[in-house]
Write an enzyme that holds these catalytic residues in place. Structure first.
Site, PDB file in Angstrom:
ATOM      1  N   ARG A  98       0.557  -1.325   0.306  1.00 35.31           N
ATOM      2  CA  ARG A  98       0.274  -0.147  -0.326  1.00 35.31           C
ATOM      3  C   ARG A  98       0.705   1.223  -0.188  1.00 35.31           C
ATOM      4  O   ARG A  98       0.116   2.291  -0.391  1.00 35.31           O
ATOM      5  CB  ARG A  98      -0.870   0.153   1.430  1.00 35.31           C
ATOM      6  CG  ARG A  98      -1.802  -0.772   1.031  1.00 35.31           C
ATOM      7  CD  ARG A  98      -3.110  -0.363   2.030  1.00 35.31           C
ATOM      8  NE  ARG A  98      -4.959  -1.061   1.557  1.00 35.31           N
ATOM      9  CZ  ARG A  98      -5.586  -0.927   1.821  1.00 35.31           C
ATOM     10  NH1 ARG A  98      -5.631  -0.327   3.061  1.00 35.31           N
ATOM     11  NH2 ARG A  98      -6.402  -1.614   1.529  1.00 35.31           N
ATOM     12  N   ARG A 150     -23.162   5.367   3.742  1.00 33.09           N
ATOM     13  CA  ARG A 150     -22.008   5.294   5.089  1.00 33.09           C
ATOM     14  C   ARG A 150     -21.073   6.429   5.230  1.00 33.09           C
ATOM     15  O   ARG A 150     -21.205   7.304   4.330  1.00 33.09           O
ATOM     16  CB  ARG A 150     -21.121   3.981   4.805  1.00 33.09           C
ATOM     17  CG  ARG A 150     -21.722   2.610   5.108  1.00 33.09           C
ATOM     18  CD  ARG A 150     -20.334   1.810   4.847  1.00 33.09           C
ATOM     19  NE  ARG A 150     -21.183   0.440   5.385  1.00 33.09           N
ATOM     20  CZ  ARG A 150     -21.789  -0.080   4.681  1.00 33.09           C
ATOM     21  NH1 ARG A 150     -22.096  -0.292   4.223  1.00 33.09           N
ATOM     22  NH2 ARG A 150     -22.892  -1.282   5.691  1.00 33.09           N
TER      23      ARG A 150
END
Ligand code: ZN
Length: 218
Positions: A94, A161
């Protein structure tokens, strides 16, 4: 389908690009072991392991899990050597440091980079809704509720959300681009990177297309 070739891939892609789905399809098509680093973390949190407790604490503080912790998780998982025909790593690396660790530690055959313009990510992610009551997921593009704004199962009002609000999404996209660009550059110096247009429909077709990038026959 020939099974003699060993395939070791890394799949990268922004949220909403269908990365998990593509990884699963490729794993099925070539009998690869799907190594989802996110799933490993979620499992540890769910089963309250020591690692899970550490992850929970960091998340509560709003901090990221340390590179060294993530690398240890990847190292342990890779040490299992439980694949016969290859593997596909999903959710790692990442950042540039993790990518360097990975390149130094393991041989891989190629990187699949699913590309999707930010506008399309916005369109897809902002279409997500969920039911606060029964936790079902809906999508105003791909999986519309039968009655606008209400859950098919229980009739509750659907919600968005917090993570899927435009500002939160924009911040995530910036972060993704900032961290991913150096990873792709690192990989491109050493490995074959297949850039795949993730906006095209037909998921099975995408997995097949990806395999052609690597000169393999299905
Ligand atoms: Zn519901």
């Amino acid at each position: 389908m020939p099974r003699s070739v060993m395939r070791k891939y890394v799949i990268m892609g922004i949220q909403g690009s269908g990365k998990g789905t593509q990884a699963k399809l490729l794993a099925e098509a070539f009998d690869l072991v799907h190594i989802s680093v996110g799933d490993i973390f979620r499992w540890n949190v769910q089963y309250h392991t020591k690692l899970g407790a550490q992850v929970r604490r960091l998340m509560a503080e709003g901090s990221l899990v340390d590179d060294s912790v993530v690398e240890a998780v990847v190292r342990d998982r890779m040490a299992l050597h439980d694949w016969n025909y290859g593997l596909i790593v999903d959710g790692f690396p990442r950042n540039a440091r993790q990518a360097e660790f990975f390149l130094e530690s393991y041989d891989i055959d190629g990187v699949i980079n699913l590309e999707m313009p930010d506008e399309e990510v916005h369109r897809r992610v902002l279409a997500r809704r969920f039911c606060p009551q029964c936790r079902l997921d809906f999508n105003l593009i791909a999986h519309r509720p039968k009655v606008d704004g209400t859950c098919d199962a229980c009739g509750s009002i659907l919600q968005t959300r917090e993570d899927d609000q435009p500002e939160a999404l924009a911040a995530r996209l910036r972060d993704y681009h900032e961290k991913t660009k150096p990873i792709i550059e690192l990989f491109e110096r050493k490995e074959f990177v297949a850039h795949v247009d993730a906006t095209r429909p037909g998921q099975r077709g995408d997995a097949l297309t990806i395999s052609y990038f690597f000169g393999t026959q299905v």
